[in-house]
Design an enzyme around this catalytic site. Structure first.
Site, mmCIF file in Angstrom:
data_model
loop_
_atom_site.group_PDB
_atom_site.id
_atom_site.type_symbol
_atom_site.label_atom_id
_atom_site.label_comp_id
_atom_site.label_asym_id
_atom_site.label_seq_id
_atom_site.Cartn_x
_atom_site.Cartn_y
_atom_site.Cartn_z
ATOM 1 N N ASP A 93 57.367 75.900 55.459
ATOM 2 C CA ASP A 93 57.085 77.254 55.926
ATOM 3 C C ASP A 93 58.336 78.113 55.780
ATOM 4 O O ASP A 93 59.464 77.610 55.808
ATOM 5 C CB ASP A 93 56.662 77.237 57.396
ATOM 6 C CG ASP A 93 55.294 76.600 57.604
ATOM 7 O OD1 ASP A 93 54.526 76.511 56.626
ATOM 8 O OD2 ASP A 93 55.001 76.194 58.743
ATOM 9 N N ARG A 94 58.142 79.414 55.661
ATOM 10 C CA ARG A 94 59.265 80.337 55.465
ATOM 11 C C ARG A 94 60.340 80.163 56.540
ATOM 12 O O ARG A 94 61.535 80.162 56.257
ATOM 13 C CB ARG A 94 58.759 81.780 55.471
ATOM 14 C CG ARG A 94 59.848 82.808 55.177
ATOM 15 C CD ARG A 94 59.332 84.214 55.436
ATOM 16 N NE ARG A 94 58.289 84.579 54.490
ATOM 17 C CZ ARG A 94 58.524 85.111 53.301
ATOM 18 N NH1 ARG A 94 59.765 85.320 52.902
ATOM 19 N NH2 ARG A 94 57.524 85.440 52.498
#
Length: 243
Positions: A93-94
């Protein structure tokens, strides 16, 4: 009053498109509060603070594999695009920092993806969570992911796919706990959903129940091993010690 991204663009001397992008990446603050909505109406005299993003570091590379220490707030696909001839073997995930793996040739990529599918890749994470965890916890709860719009996952005993997570306490600070996490499966948002399921959402993970505002979700991919390769990414400051 003016939209946040337009005010930011004027202050930073950048395009509206770029201003929207860095707000969406969670890098823009007013005081200690993150600006979450690029189109939010703000006072004309609002002053912004833009967080710097750490550099992407290569931990190891050869003809088969590239191991990256991914900074938080950087998209996994942006890293793939920046490395010629490399393809993601998985994604983070970012907001998640740490070990990210890419393959360099088709044969290795196919073999590696098969290792992930057959749960033979060792993955260890570190996170700060809400509440106090004193003992090891094993979570075996199926996860259903809904990918319409922004991805969201939940526990679903009927339609969910098998997911297994092991949590071990490392440190306690006040009402927060630092834990190590091992996962055998790799469902979307698995760690985040499982920790929320047991009442200990990751600090900063407002999507899954955390009430603590932070610069990012405090989750780090610490170690990963595949075939005869093993990689480790040092903990960034926000993971090493909570505040």
């Amino acid at each position: 009053m003016e939209k946040a991204y337009k005010l930011l663009a004027k202050q930073q001397g950048i395009s509206n498109k770029k201003a929207k992008e860095i707000i969406d990446r969670g890098l823009v603050f007013v005081g200690d509060k993150k600006v979450k909505i690029a189109r939010a109406e703000l006072a004309d005299d609002t002053r912004f603070r833009v967080e710097d993003v750490a550099d992407v570091k290569i931990l190891y590379e050869d003809d088969n594999i590239v191991a990256i220490n991914k900074p938080a707030q950087v998209d996994s696909y942006d890293i793939q695009d920046a490395i010629d001839g490399a393809e993601l073997l998985h994604r983070l995930d970012r907001d998640t920092s740490g070990v990210l793996l890419l393959g360099r040739n088709r044969e290795f990529i196919d073999d590696a993806i098969n290792e992930f599918k057959n749960r033979r890749v060792k993955k260890e994470y570190v996170a700060w969570v809400e509440g106090v965890i004193y003992e090891e916890i094993e979570i075996d709860a199926p996860i259903l992911t809904i990918k319409k719009g922004k991805a969201f996952s939940k526990i679903d005993d009927t339609k969910g796919k098998k997911a297994y997570t092991k949590v071990k306490p490392l440190e306690i600070q006040g009402k927060k706990s630092k834990v190590s996490i091992e996962i055998k499966t790799g469902r979307t948002h698995q760690i985040r959903v499982h920790l929320a399921h047991i009442g200990h959402p990751i600090v900063g993970d407002e999507q899954y129940g955390s009430r603590t505002q932070t610069k990012r979700i405090l989750l780090h991919s610490a170690k990963m091993a595949i075939f005869n390769y093993a990689f480790e990414a040092a903990e960034p400051k926000d993971i090493l010690r909570y505040k």
